[in-house]
Write a protein that holds these residues in place. Structure first.
Motif, PDB file in Angstrom:
ATOM      1  N   TYR A   1       0.822  -1.220   0.000  1.00  0.00           N
ATOM      2  CA  TYR A   1       0.000   0.000   0.000  1.00  0.00           C
ATOM      3  C   TYR A   1       0.848   1.259   0.000  1.00  0.00           C
ATOM      4  O   TYR A   1       0.333   2.340  -0.184  1.00  0.00           O
ATOM      5  CB  TYR A   1      -0.938  -0.006   1.210  1.00  0.00           C
ATOM      6  N   ARG A   2       2.155   1.076   0.224  1.00  0.00           N
ATOM      7  CA  ARG A   2       3.032   2.237   0.406  1.00  0.00           C
ATOM      8  C   ARG A   2       2.981   3.182  -0.799  1.00  0.00           C
ATOM      9  O   ARG A   2       3.026   4.394  -0.641  1.00  0.00           O
ATOM     10  CB  ARG A   2       4.456   1.741   0.684  1.00  0.00           C
ATOM     11  N   ARG A   3       2.848   2.576  -2.006  1.00  0.00           N
ATOM     12  CA  ARG A   3       2.844   3.427  -3.213  1.00  0.00           C
ATOM     13  C   ARG A   3       1.726   4.479  -3.166  1.00  0.00           C
ATOM     14  O   ARG A   3       1.848   5.521  -3.786  1.00  0.00           O
ATOM     15  CB  ARG A   3       2.725   2.573  -4.470  1.00  0.00           C
ATOM     16  N   PHE A   4       0.647   4.222  -2.407  1.00  0.00           N
ATOM     17  CA  PHE A   4      -0.463   5.175  -2.377  1.00  0.00           C
ATOM     18  C   PHE A   4      -0.070   6.499  -1.753  1.00  0.00           C
ATOM     19  O   PHE A   4      -0.396   7.542  -2.267  1.00  0.00           O
ATOM     20  CB  PHE A   4      -1.689   4.584  -1.672  1.00  0.00           C
ATOM     21  N   TRP A   5       0.627   6.457  -0.618  1.00  0.00           N
ATOM     22  CA  TRP A   5       1.003   7.754  -0.036  1.00  0.00           C
ATOM     23  C   TRP A   5       2.299   8.271  -0.640  1.00  0.00           C
ATOM     24  O   TRP A   5       2.504   9.467  -0.686  1.00  0.00           O
ATOM     25  CB  TRP A   5       1.014   7.750   1.491  1.00  0.00           C
TER      26      TRP A   5
END
Lengths: 118, 118
Positions: free
Chosen positions: B87-91
């Motif tokens: 999910y890191r790519r989202f922020w």
């Protein structure tokens, strides 16, 4: 003690169905029906999970009356990441120690190989 | 659905006292009495929290009969980190977009400054 944001996030994540919903939404927005399909679950059961995720601000829902698409909202996950940062050194240290051990092992192997060749 | 490891970890983390206990243990091992002191909590209440953390394998306890020091066990947190990675790519994307916006703004400011000087 009133529930803080981080506790609400962790509680929402403490369920495999809810994490699977987030994984699906990471690929793009989806309707409740689309989200429910892979779980063989009733719509009310899925709706309940979505409400927990929405309350934890992990998802947002469109305003369209008929089709209210859900999308991932990553801000609370970033907060989890920030919290986790303080602990990262624990497994990174362990990993470094494993790295050192492997280097030692390789060095020993090399010395051993050299001796054999002599 | 039987509770999986990740759900057990998240459930254990969904409490500010338990997270405060982990934060204390990140600084070094401690006895139950030492852990209880800052919370103004009864020993049984603290013990209950420790049991939840122990069941989630987030802490380990020494074998000494009198003084059973608790220490942090970071493996489940590393699993949370692995889960979070997807999910890191989202922020990070959001952050990149902010970066692009600021660069644009600076470029505009520069052009504006040059025009003024002319």
């Amino acid at each position: 003690m009133s529930p803080d944001h981080l506790s609400t996030t962790f509680a929402a994540l403490a369920d495999p169905t809810r994490r699977a919903i987030l994984a699906r939404l990471a690929a793009g927005e989806a309707s409740v029906t689309e989200l429910g399909a892979p779980f063989n679950m009733s719509l009310p059961a899925i709706s309940k999970h979505l409400k927990v995720l929405e309350r934890a601000r992990l998802i947002e829902r469109g305003r369209e009356a008929q089709w209210r698409p859900c999308r991932l909202a990553a801000a609370p996950l970033r907060d989890v990441d920030d919290w986790l940062r303080h602990y990262r050194r624990f497994w990174e240290e362990n990993f470094d120690r494993l790295g050192d051990y492997l280097k030692d092992l390789q060095a020993k192997e090399k010395r051993h190989g050299r001796k054999k060749r002599k």
